[in-house]
Design a protein around this motif. Structure first.
Motif, PDB file in Angstrom:
ATOM      1  N   HIS A 518      -4.726  66.657  64.687  1.00 46.03           N
ATOM      2  CA  HIS A 518      -3.899  65.541  64.226  1.00 46.03           C
ATOM      3  C   HIS A 518      -2.475  65.619  64.765  1.00 46.03           C
ATOM      4  N   SER A 519      -2.147  66.703  65.453  1.00 44.45           N
ATOM      5  CA  SER A 519      -0.783  66.867  65.956  1.00 44.45           C
ATOM      6  C   SER A 519      -0.466  65.803  66.992  1.00 44.45           C
ATOM      7  N   GLY A 520       0.753  65.290  66.889  1.00 44.54           N
ATOM      8  CA  GLY A 520       1.171  64.281  67.846  1.00 44.54           C
ATOM      9  C   GLY A 520       2.190  63.334  67.237  1.00 44.54           C
ATOM     10  N   GLN A 521       2.391  62.228  67.934  1.00 49.72           N
ATOM     11  CA  GLN A 521       3.378  61.236  67.510  1.00 49.72           C
ATOM     12  C   GLN A 521       2.680  59.897  67.293  1.00 49.72           C
ATOM     13  N   TYR A 522       3.046  59.256  66.183  1.00 43.81           N
ATOM     14  CA  TYR A 522       2.397  58.003  65.807  1.00 43.81           C
ATOM     15  C   TYR A 522       3.467  56.927  65.639  1.00 43.81           C
ATOM     16  N   MET A 523       3.122  55.728  66.078  1.00 45.63           N
ATOM     17  CA  MET A 523       4.004  54.592  65.886  1.00 45.63           C
ATOM     18  C   MET A 523       3.442  53.727  64.766  1.00 45.63           C
ATOM     19  N   VAL A 524       4.284  53.467  63.759  1.00 46.85           N
ATOM     20  CA  VAL A 524       3.875  52.671  62.601  1.00 46.85           C
ATOM     21  C   VAL A 524       4.658  51.372  62.642  1.00 46.85           C
ATOM     22  N   LYS A 525       3.935  50.262  62.625  1.00 44.44           N
ATOM     23  CA  LYS A 525       4.538  48.942  62.727  1.00 44.44           C
ATOM     24  C   LYS A 525       4.321  48.170  61.438  1.00 44.44           C
ATOM     25  N   ASP A 526       5.400  47.582  60.937  1.00 40.29           N
ATOM     26  CA  ASP A 526       5.335  46.781  59.730  1.00 40.29           C
ATOM     27  C   ASP A 526       5.001  45.339  60.099  1.00 40.29           C
ATOM     28  N   VAL A 527       3.945  44.809  59.510  1.00 45.15           N
ATOM     29  CA  VAL A 527       3.504  43.448  59.828  1.00 45.15           C
ATOM     30  C   VAL A 527       4.521  42.421  59.355  1.00 45.15           C
ATOM     31  N   ASP A 528       5.206  42.692  58.259  1.00 47.56           N
ATOM     32  CA  ASP A 528       6.114  41.703  57.668  1.00 47.56           C
ATOM     33  C   ASP A 528       7.441  41.620  58.414  1.00 47.56           C
ATOM     34  N   VAL A 557      13.989  60.404  53.965  1.00 46.79           N
ATOM     35  CA  VAL A 557      15.162  61.272  54.096  1.00 46.79           C
ATOM     36  C   VAL A 557      15.871  61.449  52.756  1.00 46.79           C
ATOM     37  N   THR A 558      16.027  60.362  51.997  1.00 46.68           N
ATOM     38  CA  THR A 558      16.835  60.416  50.781  1.00 46.68           C
ATOM     39  C   THR A 558      16.074  60.915  49.566  1.00 46.68           C
ATOM     40  N   GLN A 559      14.715  60.904  49.611  1.00 46.54           N
ATOM     41  CA  GLN A 559      13.957  61.331  48.437  1.00 46.54           C
ATOM     42  C   GLN A 559      12.982  62.465  48.706  1.00 46.54           C
ATOM     43  N   ARG A 560      12.744  62.802  49.959  1.00 46.74           N
ATOM     44  CA  ARG A 560      11.855  63.911  50.317  1.00 46.74           C
ATOM     45  C   ARG A 560      10.462  63.749  49.711  1.00 46.74           C
ATOM     46  N   LEU A 561       9.952  62.544  49.760  1.00 43.45           N
ATOM     47  CA  LEU A 561       8.597  62.246  49.315  1.00 43.45           C
ATOM     48  C   LEU A 561       7.837  61.570  50.452  1.00 43.45           C
ATOM     49  N   TYR A 562       6.533  61.510  50.343  1.00 44.59           N
ATOM     50  CA  TYR A 562       5.729  60.835  51.360  1.00 44.59           C
ATOM     51  C   TYR A 562       6.022  59.339  51.310  1.00 44.59           C
ATOM     52  N   CYS A 563       6.481  58.802  52.426  1.00 39.42           N
ATOM     53  CA  CYS A 563       6.803  57.381  52.495  1.00 39.42           C
ATOM     54  C   CYS A 563       5.549  56.587  52.870  1.00 39.42           C
ATOM     55  N   ALA A 564       5.687  55.279  52.898  1.00 41.37           N
ATOM     56  CA  ALA A 564       4.549  54.415  53.238  1.00 41.37           C
ATOM     57  C   ALA A 564       4.058  54.685  54.649  1.00 41.37           C
ATOM     58  N   HIS A 565       4.962  55.029  55.574  1.00 47.04           N
ATOM     59  CA  HIS A 565       4.567  55.269  56.972  1.00 47.04           C
ATOM     60  C   HIS A 565       3.735  56.553  57.090  1.00 47.04           C
ATOM     61  N   ILE A 566       4.126  57.595  56.327  1.00 49.89           N
ATOM     62  CA  ILE A 566       3.364  58.848  56.363  1.00 49.89           C
ATOM     63  C   ILE A 566       1.993  58.653  55.731  1.00 49.89           C
ATOM     64  N   LEU A 567       1.934  57.940  54.612  1.00 55.09           N
ATOM     65  CA  LEU A 567       0.653  57.714  53.944  1.00 55.09           C
ATOM     66  C   LEU A 567      -0.265  56.839  54.792  1.00 55.09           C
ATOM     67  N   ALA A 568       0.304  55.860  55.500  1.00 57.69           N
ATOM     68  CA  ALA A 568      -0.515  55.040  56.400  1.00 57.69           C
ATOM     69  C   ALA A 568      -1.067  55.883  57.541  1.00 57.69           C
ATOM     70  N   THR A 569      -0.256  56.808  58.050  1.00 60.91           N
ATOM     71  CA  THR A 569      -0.717  57.697  59.127  1.00 60.91           C
ATOM     72  C   THR A 569      -1.817  58.619  58.629  1.00 60.91           C
ATOM     73  N   MET A 570      -1.676  59.160  57.401  1.00 56.83           N
ATOM     74  CA  MET A 570      -2.722  60.019  56.838  1.00 56.83           C
ATOM     75  C   MET A 570      -4.033  59.256  56.681  1.00 56.83           C
ATOM     76  N   ASN A 571      -3.948  58.021  56.242  1.00 56.17           N
ATOM     77  CA  ASN A 571      -5.170  57.224  56.108  1.00 56.17           C
ATOM     78  C   ASN A 571      -5.807  56.942  57.461  1.00 56.17           C
ATOM     79  N   ALA A 572      -4.975  56.651  58.455  1.00 53.10           N
ATOM     80  CA  ALA A 572      -5.505  56.356  59.791  1.00 53.10           C
ATOM     81  C   ALA A 572      -6.182  57.577  60.392  1.00 53.10           C
ATOM     82  N   CYS A 573      -5.654  58.758  60.074  1.00 51.37           N
ATOM     83  CA  CYS A 573      -6.243  60.008  60.585  1.00 51.37           C
ATOM     84  C   CYS A 573      -7.339  60.550  59.671  1.00 51.37           C
ATOM     85  N   GLN A 574      -7.635  59.825  58.588  1.00 51.76           N
ATOM     86  CA  GLN A 574      -8.655  60.223  57.621  1.00 51.76           C
ATOM     87  C   GLN A 574      -8.390  61.618  57.060  1.00 51.76           C
ATOM     88  N   ILE A 575      -7.131  61.857  56.747  1.00 46.91           N
ATOM     89  CA  ILE A 575      -6.739  63.115  56.102  1.00 46.91           C
ATOM     90  C   ILE A 575      -6.972  62.955  54.604  1.00 46.91           C
TER      91      ILE A 575
END
Length: 643
Positions: A518-528, A557-575
């Motif tokens: 799963h290592s690498g770089q992912y681009m997350v695009k917001d549809v809205d 950065v400000t809350q040190r929690l999993y953001c929507a972009h990280i969670l979307a990446t985890m779902n895409a990678c089926q983690i």
């Protein structure tokens, strides 16, 4: 009881004026005294039956500051009509105007005492009377009230007895206050020993918990009774500070103790999102030097500076922070900044001009602008309004805009601050304090209250954790993993981000390993909003942790929690689990984060060494033991959240 000796105003006298002079004979009063206070108390005690009251006047001292002479005069001397003297424009005596009654005393070297040196003036120009407030300052009256209180009489009965004896009306409120002072001890004596009491309590606590520490400073020649400033960190506060010093709220509150010392509270956010006290201090004067002393000793006691500190716009506090802290980011409360702007530019709203009202709103909007572009647009409008803002107001705005990084949302530094830019959490702790202590409270009362607040926070977190973890059934493997490893507060925030992640599109733009990695770089695009974000997954330098996932969005950065972009990446990678990634220790659901001193059995439970059934049984045993330990404390009455 002797009747008052004075001439009735209806009788003829030699004064010839509108008012007659009232004569009260006190020539047989004692003439020898050891101190001026003794003379004043004796004359006032003997003068009760004659309805006269004296005060010290014209005190003479020698070069060694020794009192060589003094005068006792009527309590109405120089109170009314001082400029006109004893007579009016027609030469008639003025009733109550600069009463001439007096008696002089001088120090006699042979007798080594004060002696009455001349015949006293005993003609009043007003009807003799003693007001109720002067009655209660009379030592004779106070001694009589003290005897009646010790006899068990009520305040109303005492007021009735004293009113009948001295032929005057004693107010119930004065008697009640005097009775309270007698029942609960002399307030002056308590003031003297209050500093010693809190030091003794701290020493006792340090014997039980060696991590408890404090530093204090006394007034000049005030040791050990007169504290000037003190900072306290109990063992639990210090351990919580070391865990949660990344964001600290600092605020001062007043009218919490009888010494008129400002109470400064350091608070933070624990892993469960609750307010917790990290330390507190009491200072007599809120000066820059006092805050420099306070902040330098905060670092001395804890050994580490705060990561981010939020305060209101107190100049002394800000000056101390800038001088003492080298590696700390100082932010100003946005709510206080909004109040300051409204106070300075309130006159714009009063004008009928629509441009003035728009300008007022633009000034307020600069605090909450989301982008620097929007901020600069408002700034240009503001500084181009020379006709509505005078040079003084312009100078104030330029000064504030020069430190916009401290209060403007558009320029907030990319640092962790628990998702808040106000000191509302500190104000919440202050409200808890102000609801339990008041202006007559002692330092010991504040010490006990602070311990109660932190014990309540611990108890509430432990109870919620034990109850909530057994209620929810989650079937999504990733969310279940997050729920089991992180606190409820962190899970709720990440659950909202997971809902937002459904509108995101993820594309892998770089791979750092084989196809299965799963290592690498992912681009997350917001549809809205069509914005693009980058999520990176790479091998952690820590050999005990497999992967590290990171995103540079504001929420991450400000809350040190999993953001929507990280969670979307985890779902895409089926983690399906978050345990393979480096955890955010601050928000983990560990008893180490709730309790400063966790039990070994608790650690074993959290490390998964027991079965699920044993986990449940041990958790219940832990809860029962924790409740038994806390029975020795006295928690606050209300069980509301400290949020």
């Amino acid at each position: 009881m002797n009747a008052p000796l004075y001439i009735d105003p209806c009788q003829e006298t030699n004064s010839g004026g509108k008012y007659s002079q009232y004569f009260v004979d006190f020539s047989k009063f004692p003439v020898y005294f050891n101190t001026p206070k003794e003379a004043c108390d004796t004359y006032n005690g003997l003068g009760l039956s004659k309805k006269i009251h004296f005060k010290k006047y014209n005190i003479k001292r020698n070069e060694n500051d020794f009192v060589t002479g003094f005068t006792l005069c009527c309590h109405k001397k120089n109170i009314k009509n001082k400029a006109m003297g004893n007579v009016d424009e027609n030469g008639n005596p003025i009733e109550g105007g600069d009463c001439p009654v007096m008696v002089k005393f001088a120090w006699d070297l042979q007798r080594q005492c004060y002696v009455r040196v001349c015949s006293p003036v005993m003609k009043h120009n007003h009807k003799p009377e003693i007001k109720n407030r002067l009655m209660m300052t009379n030592s004779t009256v106070r001694n009589e009230v003290k005897c009646l209180v010790k006899a068990g009489l009520s305040s109303a009965t005492i007021a009735s007895i004293m009113s009948h004896k001295y032929q005057t009306t004693f107010q119930y409120g004065f008697i009640y206050q005097q009775a309270r002072r007698i029942k609960f001890g002399n307030l002056h004596d308590r003031d003297i020993s209050d500093a010693e009491k809190i030091i003794c309590m701290l020493e006792e606590l340090k014997a039980q918990d060696p991590d408890t520490d404090w530093l204090c400073e006394y007034e000049k020649d005030g040791y050990p009774h007169d504290l000037n400033k003190i900072i306290v960190m109990t063992g639990k506060m210090k351990r919580f500070y070391l865990k949660y010093h990344d964001v600290v709220f600092m605020d001062a509150t007043y009218k919490t103790n009888k010494h008129d010392m400002a109470l400064t509270i350091f608070s933070g956010v624990n892993c469960d999102g609750r307010n917790t006290v990290l330390g507190y201090a009491l200072v007599k004067k809120e000066t820059a030097e006092s805050y420099k002393w306070l902040l330098s000793n905060l670092v001395k006691l804890s050994g580490v500076e705060p990561g981010v500190i939020l305060t209101d716009f107190d100049p002394s506090m800000c000056h101390g922070i800038e001088r003492i802290f080298r590696n700390t980011t100082h932010l100003l409360c946005q709510w206080h900044m909004m109040c300051n702007f409204k106070r300075h530019f309130f006159y714009l709203r009063k004008k009928r001009s629509g441009a003035a009202k728009i300008l007022h709103q633009k000034i307020i909007d600069t605090i909450f602008c989301r982008t620097p572009k929007e901020f600069h647009e408002n700034q240009e409008i503001i500084f181009s309004s020379d006709d509505l803002l005078d040079p003084q107001k312009m100078g104030y705005l330029r000064k504030m805009f020069s430190i916009k990084e401290k209060w403007a949302a558009a320029f907030t530094p990319a640092l962790f601050h628990a998702g808040t830019h106000t000191i509302s959490r500190a104000e919440s702790v202050n409200s808890q304090v102000k609801s339990k202590v008041f202006r007559r409270s002692s330092l010991c009362d504040i010490f006990k209250l602070m311990n109660d607040i932190i014990e309540k926070c611990i108890k509430k977190s432990v109870l919620d954790r034990t109850q909530c973890k057994e209620k929810h059934q989650i079937h999504h493997p990733l969310l279940k993993s997050i729920y089991e490893n992180y606190s409820s507060f962190a899970y709720n925030h990440m659950m909202y981000q997971y809902m937002l992640s459904h509108s995101l599109i993820v594309k892998k733009i770089r791979s750092d390993g084989d196809e299965c990695s799963h290592s690498g770089q992912y681009m997350v695009k917001d549809v809205d909003d069509r914005e693009k974000y980058t999520v990176e997954i790479f091998e952690s330098p820590n050999p005990q942790v497999g992967l590290t996932i990171n995103c540079k969005c504001k929420f991450r950065v400000t809350q040190r929690l999993y953001c929507a972009h990280i969670l979307a990446t985890m779902n895409a990678c089926q983690i399906k689990t978050c345990e393979k990634f480096e955890p955010e220790d601050r928000w983990l659901d560990k008893l180490d984060n709730f309790l400063p001193e966790p039990d070994k059995t608790i650690k074993a439970i959290r490390n998964g060494e027991d079965t699920k059934k044993e986990k449940h049984e041990n958790s219940q045993e832990l809860l029962n033991s924790q409740i038994k330990k806390e029975e020795s404390f006295q928690p606050l009455e209300d069980e509301d959240d400290l949020d």
